[in-house]
Design an enzyme around this catalytic site. Structure first.
Site, mmCIF file in Angstrom:
data_model
loop_
_atom_site.group_PDB
_atom_site.id
_atom_site.type_symbol
_atom_site.label_atom_id
_atom_site.label_comp_id
_atom_site.label_asym_id
_atom_site.label_seq_id
_atom_site.Cartn_x
_atom_site.Cartn_y
_atom_site.Cartn_z
ATOM 1 N N LYS A 1 0.823 -1.211 0.000
ATOM 2 C CA LYS A 1 0.000 0.000 0.000
ATOM 3 C C LYS A 1 0.859 1.264 0.000
ATOM 4 O O LYS A 1 0.633 2.179 -0.781
ATOM 5 C CB LYS A 1 -0.932 0.011 1.229
ATOM 6 C CG LYS A 1 -1.845 -1.202 1.327
ATOM 7 C CD LYS A 1 -2.745 -1.141 2.547
ATOM 8 C CE LYS A 1 -2.012 -1.136 3.872
ATOM 9 N NZ LYS A 1 -1.256 -2.379 4.156
ATOM 10 N N ARG B 1 -8.890 1.582 9.746
ATOM 11 C CA ARG B 1 -8.505 0.206 10.021
ATOM 12 C C ARG B 1 -9.528 -0.516 10.860
ATOM 13 O O ARG B 1 -9.325 -1.691 11.197
ATOM 14 C CB ARG B 1 -7.191 0.218 10.775
ATOM 15 C CG ARG B 1 -5.954 -0.180 9.963
ATOM 16 C CD ARG B 1 -4.803 -0.085 10.916
ATOM 17 N NE ARG B 1 -3.630 -0.783 10.547
ATOM 18 C CZ ARG B 1 -2.613 -0.276 9.857
ATOM 19 N NH1 ARG B 1 -2.692 0.930 9.365
ATOM 20 N NH2 ARG B 1 -1.543 -0.991 9.645
ATOM 21 N N ARG C 1 11.495 -5.945 4.372
ATOM 22 C CA ARG C 1 11.256 -4.493 4.240
ATOM 23 C C ARG C 1 12.329 -3.689 4.987
ATOM 24 O O ARG C 1 12.688 -4.000 6.106
ATOM 25 C CB ARG C 1 9.877 -4.125 4.798
ATOM 26 C CG ARG C 1 9.660 -2.616 4.858
ATOM 27 C CD ARG C 1 8.212 -2.219 4.869
ATOM 28 N NE ARG C 1 7.477 -2.660 6.049
ATOM 29 C CZ ARG C 1 6.160 -2.500 6.195
ATOM 30 N NH1 ARG C 1 5.444 -1.946 5.256
ATOM 31 N NH2 ARG C 1 5.571 -2.939 7.284
ATOM 32 N N ARG D 1 12.003 -2.011 10.606
ATOM 33 C CA ARG D 1 11.064 -1.627 11.652
ATOM 34 C C ARG D 1 11.000 -2.709 12.720
ATOM 35 O O ARG D 1 10.948 -3.885 12.402
ATOM 36 C CB ARG D 1 9.671 -1.427 11.030
ATOM 37 C CG ARG D 1 9.491 -0.072 10.399
ATOM 38 C CD ARG D 1 8.256 0.017 9.525
ATOM 39 N NE ARG D 1 7.050 -0.500 10.129
ATOM 40 C CZ ARG D 1 5.844 -0.456 9.549
ATOM 41 N NH1 ARG D 1 5.708 0.090 8.344
ATOM 42 N NH2 ARG D 1 4.795 -0.963 10.143
ATOM 43 N N ARG E 1 0.227 -8.714 14.022
ATOM 44 C CA ARG E 1 -0.365 -7.725 13.116
ATOM 45 C C ARG E 1 -1.309 -8.392 12.114
ATOM 46 O O ARG E 1 -2.348 -7.838 11.775
ATOM 47 C CB ARG E 1 0.733 -6.943 12.398
ATOM 48 C CG ARG E 1 1.377 -5.905 13.322
ATOM 49 C CD ARG E 1 2.691 -5.417 12.806
ATOM 50 N NE ARG E 1 2.585 -4.721 11.545
ATOM 51 C CZ ARG E 1 3.571 -4.634 10.665
ATOM 52 N NH1 ARG E 1 4.733 -5.220 10.907
ATOM 53 N NH2 ARG E 1 3.398 -3.981 9.545
HETATM 54 P P1 ADP Z 1 1.755 -1.478 7.561
HETATM 55 O O1 ADP Z 1 2.142 -0.488 6.500
HETATM 56 O O2 ADP Z 1 2.768 -2.531 7.721
HETATM 57 O O3 ADP Z 1 0.371 -2.016 7.362
HETATM 58 P P2 ADP Z 1 1.482 0.835 9.195
HETATM 59 O O4 ADP Z 1 2.746 1.563 8.995
HETATM 60 O O5 ADP Z 1 0.288 1.255 8.441
HETATM 61 O O6 ADP Z 1 1.763 -0.707 8.937
HETATM 62 O O7 ADP Z 1 1.092 0.836 10.737
HETATM 63 C C1 ADP Z 1 2.020 0.542 11.739
HETATM 64 C C2 ADP Z 1 1.330 0.534 13.084
HETATM 65 O O8 ADP Z 1 0.776 1.827 13.373
HETATM 66 C C3 ADP Z 1 0.136 -0.419 13.198
HETATM 67 O O9 ADP Z 1 0.528 -1.748 13.528
HETATM 68 C C4 ADP Z 1 -0.678 0.236 14.325
HETATM 69 O O10 ADP Z 1 -0.101 -0.025 15.598
HETATM 70 C C5 ADP Z 1 -0.472 1.729 14.035
HETATM 71 N N1 ADP Z 1 -1.537 2.271 13.153
HETATM 72 C C6 ADP Z 1 -1.374 2.810 11.922
HETATM 73 N N2 ADP Z 1 -2.545 3.217 11.416
HETATM 74 C C7 ADP Z 1 -3.492 2.920 12.343
HETATM 75 C C8 ADP Z 1 -4.904 3.076 12.408
HETATM 76 N N3 ADP Z 1 -5.614 3.623 11.393
HETATM 77 N N4 ADP Z 1 -5.538 2.651 13.527
HETATM 78 C C9 ADP Z 1 -4.861 2.116 14.551
HETATM 79 N N5 ADP Z 1 -3.534 1.925 14.555
HETATM 80 C C10 ADP Z 1 -2.833 2.328 13.465
HETATM 81 P P1 ADP Z 2 2.324 -1.784 3.183
HETATM 82 O O1 ADP Z 2 2.323 -0.279 3.137
HETATM 83 O O2 ADP Z 2 1.076 -2.389 2.597
HETATM 84 O O3 ADP Z 2 2.616 -2.316 4.548
HETATM 85 P P2 ADP Z 2 4.848 -1.583 1.707
HETATM 86 O O4 ADP Z 2 4.536 -0.700 0.567
HETATM 87 O O5 ADP Z 2 5.617 -1.024 2.839
HETATM 88 O O6 ADP Z 2 3.492 -2.306 2.228
HETATM 89 O O7 ADP Z 2 5.632 -2.859 1.121
HETATM 90 C C1 ADP Z 2 6.098 -3.902 1.960
HETATM 91 C C2 ADP Z 2 7.448 -4.411 1.440
HETATM 92 O O8 ADP Z 2 7.256 -5.078 0.193
HETATM 93 C C3 ADP Z 2 8.468 -3.320 1.179
HETATM 94 O O9 ADP Z 2 9.731 -3.848 1.503
HETATM 95 C C4 ADP Z 2 8.351 -3.048 -0.312
HETATM 96 O O10 ADP Z 2 9.588 -2.594 -0.863
HETATM 97 C C5 ADP Z 2 7.990 -4.425 -0.855
HETATM 98 N N1 ADP Z 2 7.060 -4.366 -1.999
HETATM 99 C C6 ADP Z 2 6.043 -3.491 -2.203
HETATM 100 N N2 ADP Z 2 5.394 -3.769 -3.354
HETATM 101 C C7 ADP Z 2 6.015 -4.859 -3.884
HETATM 102 C C8 ADP Z 2 5.815 -5.635 -5.079
HETATM 103 N N3 ADP Z 2 4.824 -5.351 -5.933
HETATM 104 N N4 ADP Z 2 6.635 -6.687 -5.288
HETATM 105 C C9 ADP Z 2 7.619 -6.979 -4.415
HETATM 106 N N5 ADP Z 2 7.863 -6.287 -3.288
HETATM 107 C C10 ADP Z 2 7.071 -5.236 -3.020
#
Ligand code: ADP
Ligand code: ADP
Ligand code: ZN
Length: 214
Positions: free
Chosen positions: A13, A85, A124, A157, A168
């Site tokens: 995302k 979320r 990542r 992270r 998660r």
């Molecule tokens: P990812 O990209 O791996 O899905 P995020 O960076 O979006 O993770 O979120 C990291 C952490 O921040 C989550 O595990 C949660 O603890 C917190 N967080 C982010 N967005 C929200 C939300 N909309 N509601 C509650 N917690 C959130």
């Molecule tokens: P999210 O925001 O949903 O948690 P991220 O955009 O941070 O996901 O992506 C998670 C990991 O996967 C990162 O290390 C990113 O570089 C990698 N990634 C993202 N999109 C792709 C893809 N289409 N193919 C392979 N790796 C990807």
């Protein structure tokens, strides 16, 4: 236009939202990035959110809704990455937007099998300075562990470590997956195959956006 990116952690995302903001001028709002920055700076928000993030739990809805209210721009096109979320967050967002005569236009559900989610999260790396995203295998920086944009040393992270990742994913299934039905019922859910390369997924995303019109 207001887009919501929905899907499990690691589905891509953030990567796609960044491309969309660079390419098409969307304001990218990543609640995860905002929270991590707040934790890093030790602000009151950061202090409240820290323990939840570390455990892979969700930060309470009231905190998140107040945060979004603060950062949501008045008129510009927005991609919401990581918010809402929970169903209560989605409902609060709807109330907030309707006061301004706006609404969520489309919700993209990023679909990716669990095994791939785990692979993406375990490799990542993020830049603590500029927020750039990398993957040690799928999207490596030019120089090992160094950000291409700003030269900072990349970090893994804490919540991308195995134990927290498991939680998660569990939290996603319990609290966030119900949003799929919520938005499907509104007729604005679009499923996106998130398993291709970054470029393939982005091409698809743009094609759908163009086809559906603004
Ligand atoms: P990812 O990209 O791996 O899905 P995020 O960076 O979006 O993770 O979120 C990291 C952490 O921040 C989550 O595990 C949660 O603890 C917190 N967080 C982010 N967005 C929200 C939300 N909309 N509601 C509650 N917690 C959130
Ligand atoms: P999210 O925001 O949903 O948690 P991220 O955009 O941070 O996901 O992506 C998670 C990991 O996967 C990162 O290390 C990113 O570089 C990698 N990634 C993202 N999109 C792709 C893809 N289409 N193919 C392979 N790796 C990807
Ligand atoms: Zn950087």
């Amino acid at each position: 236009m207001i887009l919501v990116f929905l899907g499990p952690p690691g589905a891509g995302k953030g990567t796609q939202a960044k491309k969309l903001s660079e390419d098409m001028g969307f304001v990218h709002i990543s609640t995860g990035d905002i929270l991590r920055e707040a934790v890093r700076k030790g602000t009151p928000l950061g202090k409240r959110a820290k323990e939840f993030i570390e455990k892979g739990e969700l930060v309470p809805d009231d905190i998140m809704v107040a945060l979004i209210e603060e950062v949501l721009p008045e008129e510009k096109s927005v991609v919401l990455d990581g918010f809402p979320r929970t169903v209560p967050q989605a409902e609060a967002l709807e109330r907030m937007l309707s006061k301004k005569g706006r609404k969520v236009d489309k919700v993209f559900l990023f679909e990716l099998p669990d095994e791939e989610v785990v692979m993406r999260l375990s490799g990542r790396r993020t830049c603590p300075e500029c927020g750039a995203l990398y993957h040690i295998k799928f999207n490596p920086p030019k120089e090992d562990e160094i950000c291409d944009n700003c030269g900072a040393k990349l970090l893994q992270r804490e919540d991308d470590k195995e134990e927290v990742v498991k939680n998660r994913l569990k939290v996603y299934k319990e609290k966030t997956a119900p949003l799929v039905d919520h938005y499907r019922a509104k007729g604005i859910l679009i499923t996106l195959d998130a398993s291709g390369s970054v470029e393939e997924v982005y091409e698809n995303l743009k094609r759908i956006l163009n086809e559906e019109g603004n």
